[in-house]
Design an enzyme around this catalytic site. Sequence first.
Site, short mmCIF file in Angstrom:
data_model
loop_
_atom_site.label_atom_id
_atom_site.label_comp_id
_atom_site.label_asym_id
_atom_site.label_seq_id
_atom_site.Cartn_x
_atom_site.Cartn_y
_atom_site.Cartn_z
N PRO A 26 -7.17 -0.45 5.90
CA PRO A 26 -5.97 -1.07 5.35
C PRO A 26 -5.19 -0.16 4.40
O PRO A 26 -5.77 0.61 3.65
CB PRO A 26 -6.50 -2.29 4.60
CG PRO A 26 -7.94 -2.01 4.37
CD PRO A 26 -8.39 -1.16 5.52
N ASN A 27 -3.89 -0.30 4.49
CA ASN A 27 -2.91 0.37 3.61
C ASN A 27 -2.73 1.86 3.91
O ASN A 27 -1.85 2.49 3.34
CB ASN A 27 -3.25 0.16 2.12
CG ASN A 27 -3.28 -1.31 1.76
OD1 ASN A 27 -2.33 -2.02 2.03
ND2 ASN A 27 -4.38 -1.78 1.18
N ARG A 52 2.73 5.54 -0.47
CA ARG A 52 1.81 4.81 -1.33
C ARG A 52 1.18 5.73 -2.38
O ARG A 52 0.57 6.73 -2.02
CB ARG A 52 0.71 4.27 -0.41
CG ARG A 52 -0.44 3.65 -1.09
CD ARG A 52 -1.61 3.51 -0.12
NE ARG A 52 -2.67 2.77 -0.76
CZ ARG A 52 -3.93 2.81 -0.39
NH1 ARG A 52 -4.30 3.54 0.65
NH2 ARG A 52 -4.83 2.12 -1.04
N TYR A 58 -2.71 9.92 -3.36
CA TYR A 58 -2.96 10.17 -1.94
C TYR A 58 -2.09 11.26 -1.33
O TYR A 58 -2.27 11.61 -0.15
CB TYR A 58 -2.76 8.86 -1.15
CG TYR A 58 -3.71 7.77 -1.60
CD1 TYR A 58 -5.09 7.93 -1.47
CD2 TYR A 58 -3.24 6.60 -2.19
CE1 TYR A 58 -5.97 6.94 -1.89
CE2 TYR A 58 -4.11 5.60 -2.61
CZ TYR A 58 -5.47 5.78 -2.46
OH TYR A 58 -6.34 4.81 -2.89
N ASN A 63 -12.06 6.37 7.66
CA ASN A 63 -11.64 6.08 6.29
C ASN A 63 -11.35 4.59 6.30
O ASN A 63 -10.29 4.16 6.75
CB ASN A 63 -10.40 6.87 5.90
CG ASN A 63 -9.98 6.58 4.46
OD1 ASN A 63 -10.56 5.71 3.81
ND2 ASN A 63 -8.99 7.31 3.97
N ALA A 65 -10.03 0.25 1.45
CA ALA A 65 -10.68 -0.68 0.54
C ALA A 65 -11.87 -1.40 1.18
O ALA A 65 -12.79 -1.84 0.47
CB ALA A 65 -9.66 -1.71 0.05
N GLU A 97 -17.92 9.44 7.09
CA GLU A 97 -17.01 8.68 6.23
C GLU A 97 -16.15 9.66 5.44
O GLU A 97 -16.67 10.64 4.90
CB GLU A 97 -17.86 7.83 5.27
CG GLU A 97 -17.03 7.10 4.23
CD GLU A 97 -17.91 6.35 3.22
OE1 GLU A 97 -19.15 6.29 3.40
OE2 GLU A 97 -17.34 5.83 2.26
N HIS A 101 -12.65 10.09 2.60
CA HIS A 101 -11.66 9.54 1.67
C HIS A 101 -10.75 10.64 1.20
O HIS A 101 -11.22 11.75 0.91
CB HIS A 101 -12.34 8.88 0.47
CG HIS A 101 -13.24 7.76 0.87
ND1 HIS A 101 -12.75 6.52 1.20
CD2 HIS A 101 -14.57 7.72 1.05
CE1 HIS A 101 -13.77 5.76 1.57
NE2 HIS A 101 -14.89 6.45 1.50
N ARG A 152 -12.85 7.58 -9.74
CA ARG A 152 -11.91 6.48 -9.92
C ARG A 152 -12.63 5.24 -10.46
O ARG A 152 -13.68 5.34 -11.04
CB ARG A 152 -11.19 6.23 -8.58
CG ARG A 152 -10.42 7.47 -8.10
CD ARG A 152 -9.66 7.22 -6.83
NE ARG A 152 -8.64 6.19 -7.01
CZ ARG A 152 -8.03 5.57 -6.00
NH1 ARG A 152 -8.35 5.88 -4.74
NH2 ARG A 152 -7.12 4.66 -6.24
C1 DQA Z 1 -9.44 5.56 0.00
C2 DQA Z 1 -10.13 5.14 -1.30
C3 DQA Z 1 -10.29 3.63 -1.36
O1 DQA Z 1 -10.91 3.25 -2.58
C4 DQA Z 1 -8.92 2.96 -1.30
O2 DQA Z 1 -9.06 1.56 -1.29
C5 DQA Z 1 -8.11 3.43 -0.15
C6 DQA Z 1 -8.11 4.85 0.18
C7 DQA Z 1 -9.16 7.08 0.06
O3 DQA Z 1 -8.91 7.58 1.14
O4 DQA Z 1 -9.17 7.74 -0.98
O5 DQA Z 1 -7.37 2.67 0.47
O6 DQA Z 1 -10.29 5.24 1.09
#
Ligand code: DQA
Length: 157
Positions: free
Chosen positions: A17-18, A25, A30, A81, A84, A105, A107, A114
């Site tokens: 998501p997002n 964003r 990011y 990735n 959240a 995995e 990020h 964080r």
């Molecule tokens: C994320 C880190 C997560 O905590 C966050 O909710 C994201 C992006 C990252 O790529 O740094 O949406 O996965």
Amino acid sequence: MNAEAGQSFSILVLHGPNLNLLGLREPDIYGRITLEEINAQLRSEGEVLGVNVSCFQSNHEGALVDAIHAAWGKESGILINAGAYTHTSVAIRDALAGVAIPTVEVHLSNIYKREDFRHHSYIAPIAIGQISGFGAASYRLGLIALIHYLQQSDSNS
Ligand code: DQA
């Protein structure tokens, strides 16, 4: 699906998501790169490395679970990735464990630098490994690590 002479690995890249909002964003966290640019980088890296890369993003947990199920018997590895959902989703973890496809995995941000709620990943314990904190390069490093793992497993079998 193992690579033999002339047969290549197939990697599914999953974005949670997002991540469709990348570029707009929270750019201080990011960066300015868009999801489409990341996917294009991964596809061309895949071409250089001789692997097929396909990419999927969803804001919905069930859609990600369905994509993981659909990868069964089809994909050699998963690069994820989960955004959240990393910190909340037992369903995504169980799907990955269920299909038993080697998973890395990634990020963009360093989740350990964080908020505390980002320090726990449901996926990490069932992944080969995790790469966090290198921006868009986390994906590329993750892809290389995943292919390296698949090649090693292949040569040992
Ligand atoms: C994320 C880190 C997560 O905590 C966050 O909710 C994201 C992006 C990252 O790529 O740094 O949406 O996965």
